[in-house]
Design an enzyme around this catalytic site. Structure first.
Site, PDB file in Angstrom:
ATOM      1  N   TYR A  10       5.337 -12.405  -5.977  1.00 49.20           N
ATOM      2  CA  TYR A  10       6.812 -12.627  -5.738  1.00 49.20           C
ATOM      3  C   TYR A  10       6.639 -13.676  -4.621  1.00 49.20           C
ATOM      4  CZ  TYR A  10      11.281 -12.041  -3.564  1.00 49.20           C
ATOM      5  OH  TYR A  10      12.583 -12.082  -2.999  1.00 49.20           O
ATOM      6  N   LYS A  83       1.120  -3.173  -1.602  1.00 52.65           N
ATOM      7  CA  LYS A  83       1.981  -3.378  -0.755  1.00 52.65           C
ATOM      8  C   LYS A  83       3.277  -2.205  -0.794  1.00 52.65           C
ATOM      9  CE  LYS A  83       5.590  -5.471  -3.147  1.00 52.65           C
ATOM     10  NZ  LYS A  83       7.027  -5.508  -3.014  1.00 52.65           N
ATOM     11  N   SER A 123       2.733  -8.302   7.912  1.00 53.33           N
ATOM     12  CA  SER A 123       4.095  -7.789   7.960  1.00 53.33           C
ATOM     13  C   SER A 123       4.498  -7.288   9.191  1.00 53.33           C
ATOM     14  CB  SER A 123       3.768  -6.532   6.941  1.00 53.33           C
ATOM     15  OG  SER A 123       4.993  -5.866   6.947  1.00 53.33           O
ATOM     16  N   TYR A 147      -0.791   1.620   4.562  1.00 56.55           N
ATOM     17  CA  TYR A 147      -0.332   0.438   4.027  1.00 56.55           C
ATOM     18  C   TYR A 147      -0.367  -0.620   5.422  1.00 56.55           C
ATOM     19  CZ  TYR A 147       2.499  -3.841   3.636  1.00 56.55           C
ATOM     20  OH  TYR A 147       3.184  -4.920   3.575  1.00 56.55           O
ATOM     21  N   LYS A 151      -3.015  -3.701   7.193  1.00 56.12           N
ATOM     22  CA  LYS A 151      -2.555  -4.927   7.447  1.00 56.12           C
ATOM     23  C   LYS A 151      -3.067  -5.107   8.848  1.00 56.12           C
ATOM     24  CE  LYS A 151      -0.250  -6.780   4.099  1.00 56.12           C
ATOM     25  NZ  LYS A 151      -0.634  -7.881   3.358  1.00 56.12           N
ATOM     26  N   ARG A 229      17.940  -4.455   8.735  1.00 55.59           N
ATOM     27  CA  ARG A 229      16.677  -5.186   8.749  1.00 55.59           C
ATOM     28  C   ARG A 229      16.837  -6.568   8.843  1.00 55.59           C
ATOM     29  NH1 ARG A 229      15.382  -0.714   9.205  1.00 55.59           N
ATOM     30  NH2 ARG A 229      13.789   0.511   7.995  1.00 55.59           N
TER      31      ARG A 229
HETATM   32  C1  UD1 Z   1       9.283  -1.394   3.561  1.00 56.21           C
HETATM   33  C2  UD1 Z   1       8.342  -1.098   4.162  1.00 56.21           C
HETATM   34  C3  UD1 Z   1       7.314  -1.911   4.845  1.00 56.21           C
HETATM   35  C4  UD1 Z   1       6.999  -3.156   4.213  1.00 56.21           C
HETATM   36  C5  UD1 Z   1       8.028  -3.774   3.282  1.00 56.21           C
HETATM   37  C6  UD1 Z   1       7.442  -4.595   2.261  1.00 56.21           C
HETATM   38  C7  UD1 Z   1       8.706   1.336   4.500  1.00 56.21           C
HETATM   39  C8  UD1 Z   1       9.032   2.402   5.347  1.00 56.21           C
HETATM   40  N1  UD1 Z   1       8.472   0.028   5.007  1.00 56.21           N
HETATM   41  O1  UD1 Z   1      10.256  -2.097   4.595  1.00 56.21           O
HETATM   42  O2  UD1 Z   1       6.341  -1.208   5.447  1.00 56.21           O
HETATM   43  O3  UD1 Z   1       6.264  -4.016   4.811  1.00 56.21           O
HETATM   44  O4  UD1 Z   1       9.029  -2.586   2.750  1.00 56.21           O
HETATM   45  O5  UD1 Z   1       8.509  -4.969   1.466  1.00 56.21           O
HETATM   46  O6  UD1 Z   1       8.939   1.756   3.271  1.00 56.21           O
HETATM   47  N2  UD1 Z   1      16.996   1.369   1.563  1.00 56.21           N
HETATM   48  C9  UD1 Z   1      17.928   2.163   1.016  1.00 56.21           C
HETATM   49  N3  UD1 Z   1      18.056   2.591  -0.333  1.00 56.21           N
HETATM   50  C10 UD1 Z   1      16.913   2.092  -1.291  1.00 56.21           C
HETATM   51  C11 UD1 Z   1      15.928   1.218  -0.691  1.00 56.21           C
HETATM   52  C12 UD1 Z   1      15.941   0.956   0.974  1.00 56.21           C
HETATM   53  O7  UD1 Z   1      18.902   2.689   1.693  1.00 56.21           O
HETATM   54  O8  UD1 Z   1      16.865   2.438  -2.273  1.00 56.21           O
HETATM   55  C13 UD1 Z   1      16.958   1.249   2.994  1.00 56.21           C
HETATM   56  C14 UD1 Z   1      16.012   1.517   3.862  1.00 56.21           C
HETATM   57  O9  UD1 Z   1      16.376   3.017   4.606  1.00 56.21           O
HETATM   58  C15 UD1 Z   1      15.824   0.435   4.998  1.00 56.21           C
HETATM   59  C16 UD1 Z   1      16.463  -0.864   4.191  1.00 56.21           C
HETATM   60  O10 UD1 Z   1      17.092  -0.333   3.146  1.00 56.21           O
HETATM   61  O11 UD1 Z   1      16.921   0.732   5.968  1.00 56.21           O
HETATM   62  C17 UD1 Z   1      15.249  -1.703   3.733  1.00 56.21           C
HETATM   63  O12 UD1 Z   1      14.361  -0.823   3.051  1.00 56.21           O
HETATM   64  P1  UD1 Z   1      13.346  -1.547   2.390  1.00 56.21           P
HETATM   65  O13 UD1 Z   1      13.443  -2.706   1.395  1.00 56.21           O
HETATM   66  O14 UD1 Z   1      12.423  -0.538   1.652  1.00 56.21           O
HETATM   67  O15 UD1 Z   1      12.294  -2.181   3.499  1.00 56.21           O
HETATM   68  P2  UD1 Z   1      11.706  -1.660   4.692  1.00 56.21           P
HETATM   69  O16 UD1 Z   1      11.592  -0.213   4.750  1.00 56.21           O
HETATM   70  O17 UD1 Z   1      12.182  -2.375   5.812  1.00 56.21           O
END
Ligand code: UD1
Length: 340
Positions: A10, A83, A123, A147, A151, A229
């Site tokens: 990606y 990842k 990351s 993971y 890193k 985020r």
């Molecule tokens: C995640 C990883 C991080 C990694 C990154 C890579 C975790 C805890 N962290 O970051 O280590 O570097 O991906 O891309 O997995 N959310 C929902 N519903 C979903 C998916 C996500 O509500 O189906 C929320 C999560 O709770 C969070 C936000 O969306 O608040 C972003 O989630 P995500 O895209 O998975 O990224 P990170 O958790 O920040």
């Protein structure tokens, strides 16, 4: 010649586009374990340029040395790695093997070929649970899962190597949350199986492949209770790599740099912005918290501005509309598509 490991993925594919468009030559080294060769055909279609493709595994030092020599590499951008946080908890050794051992082999091969410039994909996960926001590069480092630990180990390995031999030039780029796609709609994120990350999941709901987004928790200490985020457009992120390579030409240093926007958005704000971009409401349901998640995470991007002259310029609307163009033009990703 820029040697790009994991260039079919990606972030890698978007970076290849920007490198080629800047007039640089590119050789991609990829084992396609989580990507498709099709993405590289599309990169060539977007840019009207060709790149070299070497199918190989970064744990194979001999293959790396041959590829570095044959391609005439002068610098490496290293994306290749696993990842998925959840998978890393279940299969930690696969993560140490691919990420840590793979990077070790890459550094050995680079050293023996005299290629000592490296841009590394790190990351924001290396900051662990933030003690203060926004995150600056001097925030204490920690890991909350295998993971993240890989890193961190790799970052330490790079710093040790630079200390032992200051001729190494290294840029450690700490990504926040990459989203979006190239404006052409030809390349984008193509996760295998159920997406772990928010935006690809939202996009699959919008295109009708899944019924609703699960919002992992609405009881965090944030304005609307959902996680916050720092989402960054993948093309902005790609351009950061170009700037990092430019800087390494003039600076023999080992420097960690945040690549984020400095602005945080909540899960509900993301769903709303995506709904606007695709012209229909994206259904969601509030679910329980996901283990290991933190409330808020966003960058202080000052160092990138000062050292690289880089800042993110693409806003949330562009992130969502570009992601939607990619998803609606390629509902099943690269799978089963014809590039012509
Ligand atoms: C995640 C990883 C991080 C990694 C990154 C890579 C975790 C805890 N962290 O970051 O280590 O570097 O991906 O891309 O997995 N959310 C929902 N519903 C979903 C998916 C996500 O509500 O189906 C929320 C999560 O709770 C969070 C936000 O969306 O608040 C972003 O989630 P995500 O895209 O998975 O990224 P990170 O958790 O920040």
């Amino acid at each position: 010649m820029i040697f790009v490991t994991g260039g079919a993925g990606y972030i890698g594919s978007h970076t290849c586009v920007e490198l080629l468009q800047a007039g640089l030559d590119v050789a991609v080294f990829d084992n396609f374990c989580n990507s498709q060769p099709e993405s590289l055909l599309r990169v060539q279609r977007i840019t009207g340029r060709t790149l070299r493709v070497i199918e190989g595994d970064i744990r194979d030092r001999a293959a790396l040395e041959a590829a570095l020599k044959n391609s005439g590499a002068t610098a490496v951008v290293h994306f290749a790695g696993l990842k998925a946080v959840g998978e890393s908890v279940e299969q930690p050794l696969a993560y140490y093997d691919n990420n840590v051992l793979g990077t070790l082999r890459l550094l050995e091969a680079m050293g023996s070929c005299g290629v000592k410039s490296l841009v590394f994909s790190s990351s924001a996960t290396v900051y662990g649970d933030p003690q203060r926001l926004p995150l600056t590069e001097d925030h204490p480092l920690s890991a909350t899962n295998p993971y993240g630990r890989t890193k961190l180990v790799i970052e330490d390995m790079l710093r040790d190597l630079h200390r032992s031999d200051p001729a190494w030039r290294m840029s450690i780029l700490r990504y926040f949350n990459p989203v979006g796609a190239h404006a052409s709609g030809l390349i984008g994120e193509d996760p295998q199986g159920t997406p772990n990350n928010l935006l690809p999941f939202v996009a699959q709901v919008a295109v009708g492949q899944r019924d609703a987004v699960n919002v992992w928790g609405d009881d965090y200490q944030t304005p609307d209770g959902t996680g916050v985020r720092d989402y960054i457009h993948v093309v902005d992120l790609a351009l950061g790599h170009l700037k990092a390579l430019e800087r390494l030409q003039a600076h023999a240093e080992c420097q960690a740099i945040n690549l984020g926007t400095g602005v945080g958005y909540s899960v509900l704000e993301m769903i709303q912005a995506f709904s606007q971009a695709c012209g229909k409401p994206v259904p969601y349901r509030i679910a329980g918290r996901r283990a290991g998640d933190i409330a808020s995470c966003y960058a202080d991007p000052t160092q990138a501005a000062n050292l690289l002259g880089w800042r993110a310029t693409r806003n949330l609307q562009t992130m969502c509309s570009d992601a939607w163009r990619w998803q609606s033009n390629n509902p099943t990703g690269y799978c089963g598509t014809d590039s012509h």
